[in-house]
Enzyme design. Structure first.
Site, PDB file in Angstrom:
ATOM      1  N   SER A 153       1.051  -1.322  -0.089  1.00 42.40           N
ATOM      2  CA  SER A 153       0.023  -0.004  -0.058  1.00 42.40           C
ATOM      3  C   SER A 153       0.930   1.225   0.097  1.00 42.40           C
ATOM      4  O   SER A 153       1.905   1.101   0.474  1.00 42.40           O
ATOM      5  CB  SER A 153      -0.941   0.016   1.320  1.00 42.40           C
ATOM      6  OG  SER A 153      -1.480   1.196   1.318  1.00 42.40           O
ATOM      7  N   TYR A 166      -2.535  -0.614  10.075  1.00 45.04           N
ATOM      8  CA  TYR A 166      -2.670  -1.288   8.788  1.00 45.04           C
ATOM      9  C   TYR A 166      -1.228  -0.669   8.067  1.00 45.04           C
ATOM     10  O   TYR A 166      -0.471  -1.560   7.334  1.00 45.04           O
ATOM     11  CB  TYR A 166      -3.691  -0.413   7.971  1.00 45.04           C
ATOM     12  CG  TYR A 166      -3.884  -1.039   6.561  1.00 45.04           C
ATOM     13  CD1 TYR A 166      -4.448  -2.277   6.213  1.00 45.04           C
ATOM     14  CD2 TYR A 166      -3.488   0.018   5.434  1.00 45.04           C
ATOM     15  CE1 TYR A 166      -4.575  -2.658   5.072  1.00 45.04           C
ATOM     16  CE2 TYR A 166      -3.623  -0.499   4.230  1.00 45.04           C
ATOM     17  CZ  TYR A 166      -4.180  -1.860   3.824  1.00 45.04           C
ATOM     18  OH  TYR A 166      -4.143  -2.255   2.628  1.00 45.04           O
TER      19      TYR A 166
END
Length: 246
Positions: A153, A166
């Site tokens: 990501s 995350y």
């Protein structure tokens, strides 16, 4: 978009395991790999979703996939060993592993992030990914040309506020990818790379950005070129690289 056009039989006779294969990017990757000739092992926690993907692949006349219900949040070490033994018995080896399953967890300041929530995200996004990688590596080494693809990501490449658990899990993902890449470099017929999908029309994206118009983002199917490229023989020799799907 990543510029690559795959030939129809790119993944013929390959055995590829996809985690989080029941929906979103995982389901799109599983169907795309099957459409290019792969036998896809559909791993996920919700059997009904996996069965839906299985049925779609079967209906399209692609190689018969396998459904593997497996909960990455609660799986114990012996279950990973049993999974590897089952794959070895049924398929003999593994040519590809797409680490796609992730959970987002609460998007909140670190100060307000509970240890329980942090550890849950790390369990699914990091610990389970490590367990799968280490347990399945012997089967990947039996392939002539194996590929491990990690899902990263943008928040795993540069830290961003409120992405706590995350974001940290995706930094760890990049770390595991690089460590594996360095270990297999010139030693085993395995390569290790990561993909940042970017903003994609998925339920996870909607959860992270509830105010965003999803139609402004590409569908999972539209970002598949890089997923095909890294899983097929055209990326032989590409190792330790961080790719962007968009």
């Amino acid at each position: 978009m990543f510029d690559y056009t795959a030939r129809p039989e790119l993944l013929k006779d390959r055995v590829i395991l996809v985690t989080g294969a029941g929906r979103g990017i995982g389901a799109a990757a599983a169907k795309t790999y099957a459409a290019h000739g792969a036998t896809v092992l559909l791993l996920g926690k919700t059997e009904a979703n996996l069965t839906e993907v299985y049925d779609a692949i079967e209906a399209a006349g692609h190689p018969q996939p396998a459904v593997i219900p497996f909960n990455l949040e609660t799986a114990l070490p012996h279950q990973y060993d049993e999974l590897a033994a089952m794959i070895e018995t049924e398929f003999g080896h593994l040519d590809g592993l797409l680490h796609n399953a992730s959970i987002i967890g609460p998007r909140t300041p670190i100060e307000q992030l509970s240890g329980e929530n942090f550890m849950r995200v790390m369990q699914v996004n990091v610990n389970a990914m490590f367990m799968l990688t280490s347990t399945l590596l012997p089967l990947l080494k039996l392939s002539q040309d194996a590929s491990v693809v990690f899902t990263s990501s943008s928040v795993g490449r540069k830290g961003r506020a409120y992405w706590g658990a995350y974001g940290v899990s995706k930094f760890a993902t990049e770390g595991l990818m690089q460590t594996l890449a360095d270990e297999v470099d010139g030693v085993a017929p395995v390569r290790s790379n990561s993909i940042n999908p970017g903003g994609t029309r998925t339920s996870m994206r909607a959860q992270a950005y509830p105010g965003e118009n999803p139609l402004n983002n590409p569908t999972p199917e539209e970002i598949m070129p890089v997923y095909l490229y890294l899983m097929g023989p055209d990326s032989a020799g590409i190792n330790g690289q961080a790719f962007n799907a968009q």
